[in-house]
Enzyme design. Structure first.
Site, short mmCIF file in Angstrom:
data_model
loop_
_atom_site.label_atom_id
_atom_site.label_comp_id
_atom_site.label_asym_id
_atom_site.label_seq_id
_atom_site.Cartn_x
_atom_site.Cartn_y
_atom_site.Cartn_z
CG ASP A 78 7.53 0.42 5.13
OD1 ASP A 78 8.46 1.08 5.00
OD2 ASP A 78 7.44 -0.63 6.01
CB CYS A 119 7.00 6.83 8.26
SG CYS A 119 5.53 7.72 8.02
CG ASP A 120 5.98 1.95 8.35
OD1 ASP A 120 5.46 2.85 8.69
OD2 ASP A 120 5.67 0.75 8.03
CE LYS A 121 10.57 -1.62 7.95
NZ LYS A 121 9.29 -1.16 7.71
CB CYS A 190 -1.01 5.14 7.81
SG CYS A 190 -0.47 5.49 6.44
CD GLU A 441 5.61 -3.72 6.08
OE1 GLU A 441 6.15 -3.27 7.17
OE2 GLU A 441 4.78 -3.07 5.24
CB SER A 467 1.62 -3.53 6.43
OG SER A 467 0.89 -2.65 6.93
#
EC number: 4.2.1.9
Length: 552
Positions: A78, A119-121, A190, A441, A467
């Site tokens: 992302d 990670c995100d998704k 992150c 985002e 985000s």
């Protein structure tokens, strides 16, 4: 009988021949066939090391008497996708990931699957896949990144995003280069409590990950220990018949929400938990999040809300310690089942908080309210979300004048160009699931606001997303979205908007008659879309209050 036993029947000789062509022998075919869904690639820093994590998982599977079979799926960063058209593809990738795993497991009659994520998704996509599957599932993540070091200061992605704007404006390119080289020191998701780490922690809280696994840093040997233990455990789950439907219950979802509120996780968690509930057929109105938010205090202040990082939470006891705190106060369902075969409480009853500055006691929280708040009102009849833990208390009530933009890029240009005055509510619309499409985002916009000293002078409202690195009065997921004709589509420059986090309100101060006249003149904006996933997503995506999931 395990379902891969079908391949042992005499009439399945052609199938066995194909397995043999892949290098398997009879002994391997007689064992449980365990899929290892690996989201490794050479693009995403949170995933570049997942090849090693997957190898450790496979070692554990073999030690326990199973046959590991690795396959891949996609993963979007992302951060790399941020601030341009590529961000439209991030949220739709969630459903693609779920589809790929479901297809591979079902087509090849695998007995179970370990999902290697970070990670995100990717984690939400794996959770959706788990909800569909009728075989045992465990998630194992790649772990958080260590914070960067800049001088004597610990920093993360958020700091780079925010400071960049000032450094560019002042022409301090060498300082920007040093900051860029320091912020992200190596592999992992992150370092702050952004979406990736939030969703991994919530997966542990729901019972789909081994206790303690989600917060272990990517660079530590413990990460590989947990991967091996995960591989060993999945084989036992096949023997026990412990499938996701026994774990992913309403109680599990409510436990995840409680942990989310205690930590002050990413607003994206609301979107993903709603999508998971939709996949499971569980009714989970946004009011549930608000009810839990009012009961569960915010006890861990992690970046972007505070000065701690996920590694600090891990050192303080991790998610088991947080669950122990909540469990002792009756704020979670202790009897919810987990992948260990034990209940949540059996897993965490002996956990301890090792640093009371990182995980505060419930009677001395950072805030008496949970980290996220659900707002409703005339501007968001179906709801909106704000990370209340990342908003200064004096900004919980904000009244301002609207400045309206129909795309993020125009808003960012205005912010960086000095066009935004104190007292403005920046409205960015037509960025919802269907209207975007893809529900981008808005971190580029919020980072610019913070960097230019407007963080306590303006607010931002959008039908898009934020985000997990976002802080300040940023209200996202406004539903209905502009493309669906929601009130946000009718806002005009100069309208007054009131945000009241304590009262959970988001209101447009325009009388009903005027809004009716505007609605009569309103025409939906239709964006030309070439063939492909965005066109399909725009047609099928549900609203943000339903998780932006694809409608069945």
């Amino acid at each position: 009988m395990k379902r891969s036993d079908v391949f042992l029947r005499p009439e399945y000789a052609p199938h066995r021949a194909l397995w043999r062509a892949s290098g398997l022998i009879d002994e391997e075919l007689r064992r449980p066939l365990i899929g290892v869904a690996n989201s490794w690639n050479e693009i995403v820093p949170g995933h570049v090391h997942l090849d090693k994590v997957a190898e450790a998982v496979k070692a554990g599977i073999r030690m326990a008497g199973g046959t590991p079979l690795e396959f891949g799926t996609i993963a979007v960063c992302d951060g790399i996708a941020m601030g341009h058209e590529g961000m439209r593809y991030s949220l739709p990738s969630r459903e693609v990931i779920a589809d790929t795993v479901e297809i591979m497991v079902e087509a090849h009659r695998l007995d179970a699957v370990v999902m290697v994520t970070n990670c995100d998704k990717i984690t939400p996509g794996f959770l959706l896949a788990a909800a569909r599957l009728e075989v045992p599932v465990i998630l194992i993540n790649g772990g958080p990144m260590m914070p960067g070091v800049y001088g004597k200061e610990r920093i993360d992605f958020k700091d780079l995003m925010e400071r960049m704007n000032v450094l560019i404006k002042e022409g301090r390119t060498e300082e920007l280069r040093k900051l860029e080289e320091s912020a992200l020191p190596g592999p992992g998701s992150c370092a702050g409590l952004f979406t990736a780490n939030t969703m991994n922690m919530l997966s542990e809280a729901m019972g789909l990950m081994l206790p303690g696994a989600s917060t272990v840093p990517a660079v530590e040997a413990r990460r590989l220990w947990y991967a091996k233990l995960t591989g060993m455990r999945i084989v036992k789950m096949v023997e026990e018949g412990l499938t996701p439907d026994k774990i992913l219950t309403r109680k599990a979802l409510e436990n995840a929400i409680a942990v989310d509120m205690a930590l002050g996780g990413s607003t994206n968690s609301v979107l993903h938990l709603e999508a998971l509930a939709y996949e499971l057929g569980i009714d989970l109105p946004l009011e549930v999040f608000d009810e839990i938010s009012r009961k569960v205090p915010h006890i861990a202040s992690i970046s972007p809300s505070g000065r701690h990082f996920v590694v600090d939470l891990d050192r303080a006891g991790g998610i088991p310690a947080v669950l122990k705190e909540l469990g002792e106060a009756g704020l979670i369902h202790k009897d919810a089942l987990t992948v260990t075969g034990k209940t949540v409480w059996e897993n965490v009853k002996d956990a301890a908080v090792l640093d009371r500055e990182v995980i505060r006691p419930l009677d001395n929280p950072y805030s008496p309210f949970g980290g996220l708040a659900i707002l409703k009102g005339s501007l968001a009849p179906n709801g909106a979300v704000v990370k209340a833990s990342a908003v200064k208390r004096e900004l919980w009530k904000f009244k301002g004048v609207a400045r309206v933009f129909d795309r993020e890029e125009d808003a960012v240009k205005a912010i960086r160009g000095g066009e935004i005055e104190p007292g403005t509510v920046i409205v960015i619309r037509y960025e919802g699931p269907r209207g975007g499409p893809g529900m981008r985002e808005m971190l580029t916009a919020t980072a610019a606001v913070m960097a230019l000293g407007l963080g306590d002078k303006v607010a931002l409202v959008t039908d898009g997303r934020f985000s997990g690195a976002t802080r300040g009065p940023a209200i996202g997921h406004v539903s209905p979205e502009a493309a669906a004709g929601g009130p946000i589509a009718l806002v005009q420059d100069g309208d007054e908007i009131v945000i009241d986090i304590e009262k959970r309100r988001l209101d447009l101060l325009v009388d009903e008659k005027e809004l009716e006249e505007r609605r009569a003149r309103w025409k939906p904006k239709v964006k030309p879309l070439r063939r492909g996933i965005l066109r399909r997503y725009a047609k099928m995506a549900l609203s943000a209050d339903k998780g932006g999931a694809l409608e069945y």
